[in-house]
Design a protein around this motif. Sequence first.
Motif, PDB file in Angstrom:
ATOM      1  N   ASN A 102       0.839  -1.194   0.000  1.00 22.07           N
ATOM      2  CA  ASN A 102       0.000   0.000   0.000  1.00 22.07           C
ATOM      3  C   ASN A 102       0.881   1.254   0.000  1.00 22.07           C
ATOM      4  O   ASN A 102       1.537   1.582   0.979  1.00 22.07           O
ATOM      5  CB  ASN A 102      -0.916  -0.008   1.228  1.00 22.07           C
ATOM      6  N   LYS A 103       0.919   1.961  -1.106  1.00 21.68           N
ATOM      7  CA  LYS A 103       1.795   3.127  -1.256  1.00 21.68           C
ATOM      8  C   LYS A 103       1.306   4.338  -0.463  1.00 21.68           C
ATOM      9  O   LYS A 103       2.037   5.320  -0.306  1.00 21.68           O
ATOM     10  CB  LYS A 103       1.905   3.497  -2.729  1.00 21.68           C
ATOM     11  N   LYS A 104       0.088   4.296   0.031  1.00 22.53           N
ATOM     12  CA  LYS A 104      -0.463   5.428   0.762  1.00 22.53           C
ATOM     13  C   LYS A 104      -0.093   5.399   2.253  1.00 22.53           C
ATOM     14  O   LYS A 104      -0.387   6.344   2.979  1.00 22.53           O
ATOM     15  CB  LYS A 104      -1.993   5.448   0.613  1.00 22.53           C
ATOM     16  N   LEU A 105       0.531   4.342   2.699  1.00 21.15           N
ATOM     17  CA  LEU A 105       0.872   4.227   4.115  1.00 21.15           C
ATOM     18  C   LEU A 105       2.001   5.193   4.483  1.00 21.15           C
ATOM     19  O   LEU A 105       2.916   5.431   3.691  1.00 21.15           O
ATOM     20  CB  LEU A 105       1.318   2.797   4.441  1.00 21.15           C
ATOM     21  N   PRO A 106       1.950   5.769   5.696  1.00 21.71           N
ATOM     22  CA  PRO A 106       3.047   6.628   6.166  1.00 21.71           C
ATOM     23  C   PRO A 106       4.346   5.834   6.267  1.00 21.71           C
ATOM     24  O   PRO A 106       4.331   4.613   6.417  1.00 21.71           O
ATOM     25  CB  PRO A 106       2.565   7.089   7.551  1.00 21.71           C
ATOM     26  N   THR A 107       5.451   6.531   6.223  1.00 21.42           N
ATOM     27  CA  THR A 107       6.763   5.886   6.266  1.00 21.42           C
ATOM     28  C   THR A 107       6.954   5.100   7.556  1.00 21.42           C
ATOM     29  O   THR A 107       7.481   3.972   7.548  1.00 21.42           O
ATOM     30  CB  THR A 107       7.885   6.937   6.142  1.00 21.42           C
ATOM     31  N   ASP A 108       6.534   5.683   8.674  1.00 21.12           N
ATOM     32  CA  ASP A 108       6.679   4.990   9.959  1.00 21.12           C
ATOM     33  C   ASP A 108       5.918   3.671   9.977  1.00 21.12           C
ATOM     34  O   ASP A 108       6.416   2.652  10.470  1.00 21.12           O
ATOM     35  CB  ASP A 108       6.191   5.876  11.109  1.00 21.12           C
ATOM     36  N   THR A 109       4.715   3.695   9.427  1.00 21.80           N
ATOM     37  CA  THR A 109       3.902   2.485   9.402  1.00 21.80           C
ATOM     38  C   THR A 109       4.562   1.406   8.554  1.00 21.80           C
ATOM     39  O   THR A 109       4.578   0.226   8.920  1.00 21.80           O
ATOM     40  CB  THR A 109       2.499   2.794   8.838  1.00 21.80           C
ATOM     41  N   LYS A 110       5.122   1.808   7.419  1.00 19.60           N
ATOM     42  CA  LYS A 110       5.826   0.851   6.558  1.00 19.60           C
ATOM     43  C   LYS A 110       7.015   0.231   7.286  1.00 19.60           C
ATOM     44  O   LYS A 110       7.306  -0.952   7.144  1.00 19.60           O
ATOM     45  CB  LYS A 110       6.284   1.539   5.279  1.00 19.60           C
ATOM     46  N   THR A 111       7.707   1.073   8.072  1.00 18.33           N
ATOM     47  CA  THR A 111       8.859   0.582   8.831  1.00 18.33           C
ATOM     48  C   THR A 111       8.434  -0.464   9.849  1.00 18.33           C
ATOM     49  O   THR A 111       9.075  -1.521   9.994  1.00 18.33           O
ATOM     50  CB  THR A 111       9.563   1.739   9.557  1.00 18.33           C
ATOM     51  N   TYR A 112       7.336  -0.186  10.558  1.00 24.37           N
ATOM     52  CA  TYR A 112       6.830  -1.132  11.548  1.00 24.37           C
ATOM     53  C   TYR A 112       6.396  -2.443  10.884  1.00 24.37           C
ATOM     54  O   TYR A 112       6.640  -3.542  11.410  1.00 24.37           O
ATOM     55  CB  TYR A 112       5.659  -0.537  12.316  1.00 24.37           C
ATOM     56  N   LEU A 113       5.741  -2.317   9.722  1.00 23.68           N
ATOM     57  CA  LEU A 113       5.300  -3.510   9.007  1.00 23.68           C
ATOM     58  C   LEU A 113       6.493  -4.341   8.538  1.00 23.68           C
ATOM     59  O   LEU A 113       6.480  -5.575   8.606  1.00 23.68           O
ATOM     60  CB  LEU A 113       4.438  -3.112   7.799  1.00 23.68           C
ATOM     61  N   LYS A 114       7.538  -3.649   8.083  1.00 30.47           N
ATOM     62  CA  LYS A 114       8.737  -4.352   7.635  1.00 30.47           C
ATOM     63  C   LYS A 114       9.394  -5.100   8.780  1.00 30.47           C
ATOM     64  O   LYS A 114       9.830  -6.252   8.630  1.00 30.47           O
ATOM     65  CB  LYS A 114       9.721  -3.357   7.020  1.00 30.47           C
ATOM     66  N   GLU A 115       9.465  -4.463   9.955  1.00 31.66           N
ATOM     67  CA  GLU A 115      10.048  -5.118  11.125  1.00 31.66           C
ATOM     68  C   GLU A 115       9.210  -6.320  11.547  1.00 31.66           C
ATOM     69  O   GLU A 115       9.748  -7.366  11.924  1.00 31.66           O
ATOM     70  CB  GLU A 115      10.170  -4.124  12.279  1.00 31.66           C
ATOM     71  N   ALA A 116       7.879  -6.159  11.481  1.00 28.29           N
ATOM     72  CA  ALA A 116       6.992  -7.278  11.826  1.00 28.29           C
ATOM     73  C   ALA A 116       7.182  -8.428  10.841  1.00 28.29           C
ATOM     74  O   ALA A 116       7.188  -9.606  11.232  1.00 28.29           O
ATOM     75  CB  ALA A 116       5.540  -6.811  11.821  1.00 28.29           C
ATOM     76  N   PHE A 117       7.354  -8.092   9.564  1.00 24.71           N
ATOM     77  CA  PHE A 117       7.562  -9.108   8.538  1.00 24.71           C
ATOM     78  C   PHE A 117       8.869  -9.859   8.781  1.00 24.71           C
ATOM     79  O   PHE A 117       8.915 -11.089   8.714  1.00 24.71           O
ATOM     80  CB  PHE A 117       7.579  -8.446   7.157  1.00 24.71           C
ATOM     81  N   GLN A 118       9.939  -9.119   9.084  1.00 28.56           N
ATOM     82  CA  GLN A 118      11.241  -9.745   9.328  1.00 28.56           C
ATOM     83  C   GLN A 118      11.207 -10.640  10.566  1.00 28.56           C
ATOM     84  O   GLN A 118      11.782 -11.728  10.578  1.00 28.56           O
ATOM     85  CB  GLN A 118      12.321  -8.668   9.482  1.00 28.56           C
TER      86      GLN A 118
END
Length: 203
Positions: free
Chosen positions: A74-90
């Motif tokens: 989702n390209k509309k997500l804030p940068t911070d949210t993307k970072t949290y999602l990436k950490e959760a994914f890892q």
Amino acid sequence: IWFIDNATPNINKKGRVVSADGVMIDITEKRRMCEQLLQAEKMAALGTLSGGIAHEYNNLHTIILSSLQLAMQNKKLPTDTKTYLKEAFQTTCRLSDLTSQLLYFARKKPLKREKVNIKKIIEETLKIVQNEFQSEGISIVKVYSKNVPSLYVDAGQMSQVFVNLMINAKHAMHKSKEKCLTIETGRQNNTVYIAFSDTGYGV
């Protein structure tokens, strides 16, 4: 020491026991074997349970990973949210290693030995713990020798060993002023060595 005692009394004409004929059999070893067999049955049952849990977890694990991947697109997500999602994914990806260990324990997933570059395994393992190390202010020094050949190993198990060593090092340096983990690889004759050294006080 365990014995079985069988005895037969000898009775005289007056009805008194005057002696006894008996046999004592040492069953200590037999009893120990029975205890070992019982323990083996318990371990087998635990292995079956572990395998069942691991397979069930894999199903849930796949759903979580798929959902996180879709959310990150989702390209509309804030940068911070993307970072949290990436950490959760890892972090979720790391949990797959635990599943593999349970399957190995249950003997439902064979070892997969293949020719790999040990440096590559170390680097991939470092990605798992790098966020924790950075938050703790731990620096990492790498001393990789160029003459280390590829090894036939199970990459998943080697990575698990490296993760355990790194986490132990982090705990050992919890109260240290200088926090540094040194990872060194080398070759001595026909032996490859991998050394993890930390500046902690000990685990």
